[in-house]
Scaffold this active site. Structure first.
Site, PDB file in Angstrom:
ATOM      1  N   ASP A  35       0.746  -1.111   0.191  1.00 18.68           N
ATOM      2  CA  ASP A  35       0.111  -0.021   0.016  1.00 18.68           C
ATOM      3  C   ASP A  35       0.835   1.394  -0.014  1.00 18.68           C
ATOM      4  OD1 ASP A  35      -2.988   1.074   0.454  1.00 18.68           O
ATOM      5  OD2 ASP A  35      -1.609   2.160   2.171  1.00 18.68           O
ATOM      6  N   GLU A  94      -1.873  -1.506  -5.776  1.00 16.33           N
ATOM      7  CA  GLU A  94      -3.124  -1.077  -6.346  1.00 16.33           C
ATOM      8  C   GLU A  94      -2.981  -0.243  -7.594  1.00 16.33           C
ATOM      9  OE1 GLU A  94      -5.730   0.565  -2.693  1.00 16.33           O
ATOM     10  OE2 GLU A  94      -3.642   1.387  -2.618  1.00 16.33           O
ATOM     11  N   CYS A 116     -12.423  -4.179   6.324  1.00 11.71           N
ATOM     12  CA  CYS A 116     -11.841  -4.772   7.648  1.00 11.71           C
ATOM     13  C   CYS A 116     -10.974  -5.971   7.181  1.00 11.71           C
ATOM     14  CB  CYS A 116     -12.810  -5.219   8.595  1.00 11.71           C
ATOM     15  SG  CYS A 116     -12.226  -6.096  10.232  1.00 11.71           S
ATOM     16  N   CYS A 155     -16.360  -6.132  14.497  1.00 13.84           N
ATOM     17  CA  CYS A 155     -15.498  -7.057  15.094  1.00 13.84           C
ATOM     18  C   CYS A 155     -14.453  -6.338  16.157  1.00 13.84           C
ATOM     19  CB  CYS A 155     -14.733  -8.075  14.187  1.00 13.84           C
ATOM     20  SG  CYS A 155     -13.353  -7.073  13.107  1.00 13.84           S
ATOM     21  N   ASP A 166      -3.142   2.082   6.791  1.00 13.30           N
ATOM     22  CA  ASP A 166      -2.292   1.566   5.465  1.00 13.30           C
ATOM     23  C   ASP A 166      -1.927   0.046   5.775  1.00 13.30           C
ATOM     24  OD1 ASP A 166      -2.506   4.211   4.615  1.00 13.30           O
ATOM     25  OD2 ASP A 166      -0.552   4.790   5.741  1.00 13.30           O
TER      26      ASP A 166
END
Length: 486
Positions: free
Chosen positions: A216, A308, A361, A383, A390
């Site tokens: 990321d 990405e 998540c 949760c 990041d």
């Protein structure tokens, strides 16, 4: 595996050699401007003749844009256009003609829809003072000397390199590389020579072939890995900004060029301009060196790397973050990973641009409807997971590798209409290749629910997911029942 690679070396030239290179670069610019003017004059002439009602068959014949046709036309008039043509290598003129041929081809393909991406405009003339001096040699004597401190180019002779050429010389001596061309270019106040070579690469394997890492990229940290490793962003441009501002103030007090009056810049102004260019060149070299080291380490260690598909051009429109985004070099990082993973026997998986890696998540799969950019810590309401934003995105990217095939297709590479995280109501999702026809329908979970990353079981007859048929849902049109990324 056959591969193409470039080796670049800085040159230490004598004044006579530098004058010869400027002469060759000027010859390339003259040939470029002549060919562009010739083609543009014919295009304008044909447009004017159409206004007179002349038939298409009777219009002025069009000059072919191919390199052989332009070279043939140039050879017929070079004695009149450039009487000094014998002082330069023929490769200098070929460099300018080839640039025109490629520019016109890209412009024509862009206008006719054959070229994807941003619209390419009509080529413009090259200025003597603003264009980058460059010349490319494809024939003649092109070699690296055995002392590994000199290179030989046609008509220029023996040129001294600033650094050793042993990396290239070793592979040339072993017969694993073949030189295709040599390009000499002046950037940041220095001359560089880049050898384009072709060679065979043996089978390679990363250190951990089965390992998967999600990367990321960002501004605060250049890269956050799914393993928890943080790669800091050195921000070379920000570190050099103080020096750049100081030099810019000094340059503003000098007599610069004025296009309205034709005033030439003073020598003091030109000296400061060269110093500014050297600072920017140093920043670019530092940035490139850091990205090369990071991408090489990732490609050699991990078998699968997931990144990405960022819209960098859109990110640059943010005036608050544009300078930091440009300084990070997101596009270059992905470009280097694309070929280095192939060289090292791994694979690169590119997540879809609208995949909500930051909003999902990594523990339960719940997707948030909104996540502000200022929220640097991800907190899951389902949760209770509390994790760095990041790092959470990097883990989601790593988990996404299991849904993609080795060819890069699957849920990762899908394309659709509306890919943004929606707040409710009908919205198209990404379409995947499959055997289900477009008229079939499927269901996805309601917004904010946990996402099941396993493919939905297609019900016989109508393609409705039996597992989710009792939950509130919305009907969409898809080609195959796939897990909703939202």
């Amino acid at each position: 595996m056959k591969s193409f690679q470039a080796y670049q070396f800085a040159l230490d030239l004598t004044p006579s050699q530098e004058r010869a290179l400027f002469s060759h670069a000027g010859a390339a610019r003259v040939a470029y401007n002549w060919a562009l003017a010739r083609v543009r004059a014919i295009i304008d002439q044909r447009a004017a003749e159409r206004t007179y009602g002349i038939a298409e068959v009777d219009l002025t014949p069009m000059l072919s844009w191919s390199l052989p046709a332009l070279r043939k036309a140039w050879n017929q008039v070079k004695g009149h256009v450039a009487p000094w043509w014998t002082e330069c290598s023929k490769e200098a003129f070929n460099t300018g003609l080839d640039a025109v041929a490629r520019a016109l081809k890209n412009w024509s393909a862009s206008n006719t829809g054959k070229r994807a991406g941003q619209r390419v405009g009509f080529p413009r003339y090259k200025s003597r003072r603003r264009s980058v001096p460059s010349v490319r040699f494809t024939t003649g004597t092109i070699r690296v000397e055995s002392d590994r401190k000199h290179v030989v180019l046609p008509r220029l002779g023996r040129l001294k390199t600033h650094e050793s050429t042993r990396k290239l010389a070793r592979r040339l001596d072993a017969g694993t590389l073949r030189i295709l061309s040599a390009t000499v270019r002046r950037t940041g106040g220095r001359w560089y020579v880049a050898f384009c070579v072709e060679g065979e690469r043996g089978p390679q394997a990363p250190k951990r072939p089965s390992a998967v890492v999600g990367v990321d990229v960002g501004i605060r940290h250049l890269a956050v890995l799914s393993t928890g490793e943080l790669e800091p962003d050195p921000q070379h441009l920000a570190a050099a900004s103080r020096r750049i501002r100081r030099l810019a103030r000094r340059m503003s007090r000098r007599c610069g060029p004025d296009r309205r009056t034709g005033q030439r810049p003073s020598n003091r102004w030109d000296r400061i301009r060269k110093r500014v260019a050297r600072v920017h060149a140093r920043v670019a070299n530092l940035r490139l060196d850091g990205i090369h080291k990071l991408t090489t380490r990732l490609a050699r260690e991990y078998g699968t790397v997931v990144v990405e598909d960022l819209h960098v051009a859109g990110m640059l429109r943010n005036r608050h973050l544009a300078r930091h985004v440009a300084d990070a070099g997101f596009g270059d990082l992905r470009r280097q990973l694309a070929y280095k993973t192939v060289w090292n026997g791994g694979r690169l998986v590119v997540a879809d641009r609208w995949y909500p890696s930051s909003k999902t998540c990594s523990a339960c799969g719940t997707v948030k409807a909104k996540l502000a950019l200022s929220e640097r810590t991800y907190t899951c309401e389902n949760c209770g997971l509390v994790l760095d934003r990041d790092l959470n995105a990097a883990r989601n990217l790593a988990a996404l590798a299991a849904q993609s095939t080795t060819a890069g297709s699957g849920p990762v590479a899908g394309r659709g209409a509306d890919r943004k995280t929606c707040h409710g109501g009908p919205s198209a999702v990404k379409r995947q290749p499959g055997i289900v026809t477009a008229c079939k329908t499927g269901t996805v979970s309601s917004q904010g629910g946990a996402v099941d990353h396993a493919p939905y079981r297609q019900h016989e007859g109508n393609g409705i997911s039996s597992a989710l048929s009792q939950r509130p849902c919305r009907t969409i049109t898809v080609r195959r029942c796939t897990p909703c990324p939202y």
